[in-house]
Design a protein around this motif. Structure first.
Motif, PDB file in Angstrom:
ATOM      1  N   THR A 163      44.813   4.731  21.960  1.00 59.32           N
ATOM      2  CA  THR A 163      43.977   3.538  21.844  1.00 59.32           C
ATOM      3  C   THR A 163      42.726   3.810  21.025  1.00 59.32           C
ATOM      4  N   ALA A 164      42.139   4.991  21.187  1.00 54.80           N
ATOM      5  CA  ALA A 164      40.917   5.318  20.441  1.00 54.80           C
ATOM      6  C   ALA A 164      41.179   5.287  18.941  1.00 54.80           C
ATOM      7  N   ALA A 165      42.324   5.813  18.518  1.00 52.25           N
ATOM      8  CA  ALA A 165      42.662   5.794  17.092  1.00 52.25           C
ATOM      9  C   ALA A 165      42.919   4.371  16.619  1.00 52.25           C
ATOM     10  N   PHE A 166      43.549   3.552  17.452  1.00 59.26           N
ATOM     11  CA  PHE A 166      43.806   2.154  17.116  1.00 59.26           C
ATOM     12  C   PHE A 166      42.489   1.414  16.915  1.00 59.26           C
ATOM     13  N   VAL A 167      41.550   1.631  17.816  1.00 55.58           N
ATOM     14  CA  VAL A 167      40.242   0.962  17.731  1.00 55.58           C
ATOM     15  C   VAL A 167      39.490   1.420  16.490  1.00 55.58           C
ATOM     16  N   GLN A 168      39.513   2.710  16.229  1.00 52.01           N
ATOM     17  CA  GLN A 168      38.815   3.242  15.053  1.00 52.01           C
ATOM     18  C   GLN A 168      39.404   2.688  13.768  1.00 52.01           C
ATOM     19  N   ALA A 169      40.735   2.616  13.698  1.00 56.24           N
ATOM     20  CA  ALA A 169      41.391   2.081  12.504  1.00 56.24           C
ATOM     21  C   ALA A 169      41.065   0.608  12.320  1.00 56.24           C
ATOM     22  N   ALA A 170      40.986  -0.147  13.418  1.00 56.50           N
ATOM     23  CA  ALA A 170      40.648  -1.572  13.331  1.00 56.50           C
ATOM     24  C   ALA A 170      39.254  -1.761  12.741  1.00 56.50           C
ATOM     25  N   ALA A 171      38.299  -0.981  13.217  1.00 55.90           N
ATOM     26  CA  ALA A 171      36.928  -1.090  12.709  1.00 55.90           C
ATOM     27  C   ALA A 171      36.865  -0.699  11.239  1.00 55.90           C
ATOM     28  N   SER A 172      37.625   0.330  10.866  1.00 54.49           N
ATOM     29  CA  SER A 172      37.647   0.770   9.467  1.00 54.49           C
ATOM     30  C   SER A 172      38.231  -0.300   8.557  1.00 54.49           C
ATOM     31  N   LEU A 173      39.348  -0.897   8.964  1.00 52.98           N
ATOM     32  CA  LEU A 173      39.972  -1.949   8.158  1.00 52.98           C
ATOM     33  C   LEU A 173      39.066  -3.169   8.044  1.00 52.98           C
ATOM     34  N   ALA A 174      38.393  -3.508   9.138  1.00 55.37           N
ATOM     35  CA  ALA A 174      37.511  -4.678   9.126  1.00 55.37           C
ATOM     36  C   ALA A 174      36.402  -4.530   8.094  1.00 55.37           C
ATOM     37  N   ALA A 175      35.980  -3.288   7.844  1.00 55.61           N
ATOM     38  CA  ALA A 175      34.873  -3.048   6.921  1.00 55.61           C
ATOM     39  C   ALA A 175      35.338  -2.837   5.483  1.00 55.61           C
ATOM     40  N   ASP A 176      36.633  -2.840   5.252  1.00 53.52           N
ATOM     41  CA  ASP A 176      37.178  -2.512   3.936  1.00 53.52           C
ATOM     42  C   ASP A 176      37.924  -3.710   3.350  1.00 53.52           C
ATOM     43  N   LEU A 177      37.194  -4.631   2.755  1.00 50.97           N
ATOM     44  CA  LEU A 177      37.784  -5.851   2.214  1.00 50.97           C
ATOM     45  C   LEU A 177      38.824  -5.535   1.139  1.00 50.97           C
ATOM     46  N   GLN A 178      38.477  -4.694   0.185  1.00 51.18           N
ATOM     47  CA  GLN A 178      39.396  -4.389  -0.901  1.00 51.18           C
ATOM     48  C   GLN A 178      40.638  -3.654  -0.382  1.00 51.18           C
ATOM     49  N   GLY A 179      40.441  -2.761   0.573  1.00 52.19           N
ATOM     50  CA  GLY A 179      41.570  -2.047   1.156  1.00 52.19           C
ATOM     51  C   GLY A 179      42.521  -2.991   1.870  1.00 52.19           C
ATOM     52  N   ARG A 180      41.961  -3.960   2.620  1.00 52.49           N
ATOM     53  CA  ARG A 180      42.805  -4.934   3.319  1.00 52.49           C
ATOM     54  C   ARG A 180      43.620  -5.750   2.327  1.00 52.49           C
ATOM     55  N   ARG A 181      42.984  -6.192   1.262  1.00 53.17           N
ATOM     56  CA  ARG A 181      43.688  -7.008   0.276  1.00 53.17           C
ATOM     57  C   ARG A 181      44.795  -6.205  -0.405  1.00 53.17           C
ATOM     58  N   ARG A 182      44.501  -4.968  -0.740  1.00 55.89           N
ATOM     59  CA  ARG A 182      45.507  -4.122  -1.383  1.00 55.89           C
ATOM     60  C   ARG A 182      46.694  -3.886  -0.448  1.00 55.89           C
TER      61      ARG A 182
END
Length: 413
Positions: free
Chosen positions: A346-365
């Motif tokens: 769960t900790a890795a899932f939460v960390q990845a969620a926060a990282s993706l939320a902050a990465d607009l270009q990464g999400r779009r790609r």
């Protein structure tokens, strides 16, 4: 013979049938019931019918107004059913061996396919065995895993024993992923075949994105919409969803969570996430618009056999975060067309969620790459492989049988 698709999806390369088959298809869930099993079963049934096979669909009557449909080469037979506790919109079958023996003695199918393992499915297995009919099955729902989420973990071994007994009495059991095939084989299941699942890329597409819908949610064009689609129930591992969105909110106070679906934990989830939008169950183009109007898809479940919402979100152009499991493990290349967290971390899932939320270009790609991956998951090829397995089961039948084609009357048994 097995081969890998361009996306690395391992499938069994059974040849498609070259003649019309009479297929008795037994299921305890079917549209308009809303769940992944019902949806995928309907796709297979419709695909088999479109490929010129006679399909006899046997299912429980869903309500008093439910009536059997009939068309050329398609007939429904409705059986008695009961509501499922805690799932009032779903029905389960009741023991019906005698009725099925009578039905198939008059209207004998070439093969019986059992999609669900409940009382109706067990009755179908007994009836098919009695009449020496070729029979195959699907492993579609992790009931054995669900038991751990409803305070009845002590039932895990008995449920697994029942499922193993059930499926090993059929000539073939279809599973959606190679990983699940390996797990079940290690647990004593036999005659397993991988037949993956498709996604309707005409329905689920980034073109369904709706600014009007986002305005209804109260979000600006650049605001982050985090989406969850699925049952609001213990087996979906919702604490991980809550923790992930709370971590996102700490970094982006304007982020909005949209929850599509319903279930027994909805009130509890609303209390934990009072600012979230609970959209209820959605269907068709409306559901597709909800997917495409999001920006990040979180799927915390650890009990899926496949997880159709994963492919639907990918086809809709969303970056998907899920655990390294089921469809996500099969389709997502972490960091390229989505993100995977280690199983049950769960900790890795939460960390990845926060990282993706902050990465607009990464999400779009990732969303663009996810859409490209989903474009290869065509239902027509899945149905052809399914059809090939049916034909293989018929050819290996104990007692080859071919009777004159007879129609199946519309009605209930």
């Amino acid at each position: 013979m097995k081969h890998d698709t361009p996306d690395g999806i391992l499938v069994d390369n059974y040849p498609a049938a070259h003649r019309s088959l009479r297929i008795a298809f037994v299921t305890e869930t079917y549209p308009p019931e809303v769940n992944g099993v019902a949806m995928t079963i309907a796709r297979i049934v419709e695909g088999l019918h479109a490929r010129n096979h006679d399909v006899q669909l046997i299912r429980p009557r869903q309500d008093a107004n439910d009536s059997a449909e009939t068309a050329v080469r398609f007939h429904e037979v409705l059986m008695r059913g009961l509501p499922i506790p805690r799932y009032p919109n779903l029905r389960m079958g009741v023991p019906s061996k005698k009725a099925l023996v009578q039905l198939w003695s008059v209207h004998r199918p070439d093969v019986v396919h059992i999609a669900t393992e409940g009382a109706l499915g067990w009755s179908a297995l007994q009836a098919a065995t009695h009449l020496k009919l070729p029979v195959c099955s699907d492993f579609r729902t992790n009931f054995h895993a669900y038991s751990r989420h409803y305070g009845i973990g002590w039932l895990y071994k008995p449920i697994m024993a029942y499922l193993r007994k059930f499926h090993n009495r059929t000539q073939n059991t279809m599973v959606p992923t190679e990983a699940l095939r390996r797990d079940l084989e290690a647990g004593g299941f036999k005659n397993l075949t991988v037949v993956s699942r498709g996604v309707d890329t005409k329905q689920f597409t980034p073109l369904r994105r709706s600014q009007a819908l986002r305005e209804q949610w109260g979000v600006a064009p650049d605001d982050l919409v985090v989406l969850y689609v699925g049952r609001i129930a213990p087996e979906k591992n919702l604490p991980a969803l809550i923790a992930a969105f709370e971590a996102i909110s700490q970094k982006d106070a304007r982020a909005k969570l949209v929850v599509v679906g319903s279930g027994p934990q909805q009130e509890e989830l609303q209390q934990r996430l009072p600012q979230a939008i609970f959209a209820g169950q959605r269907k068709g183009e409306d559901l597709a618009a909800h997917y495409a109007s999001g920006d990040l898809f979180l799927f915390p479940s650890l009990t899926e056999t496949f997880g159709n919402v994963t492919t639907e979100a990918m086809a809709s152009g969303l970056a998907v975060l899920a655990f390294n499991y089921a469809a996500a493990a099969q389709l997502i290349r972490s960091g390229e067309n989505g993100m995977l967290a280690p199983m049950d971390d769960t900790a890795a899932f939460v960390q990845a969620a926060a990282s993706l939320a902050a990465d607009l270009q990464g999400r779009r790609r990732m969303g663009e790459a996810a859409c490209q991956t989903a474009s290869a998951l065509d239902w027509s090829s899945i149905v052809a492989r399914f059809e090939g397995v049916l034909d293989s089961v018929i050819h290996r039948a104990e007692v080859p049988y071919r009777s004159p084609i007879v129609g199946v009357r519309q009605g209930a048994v």
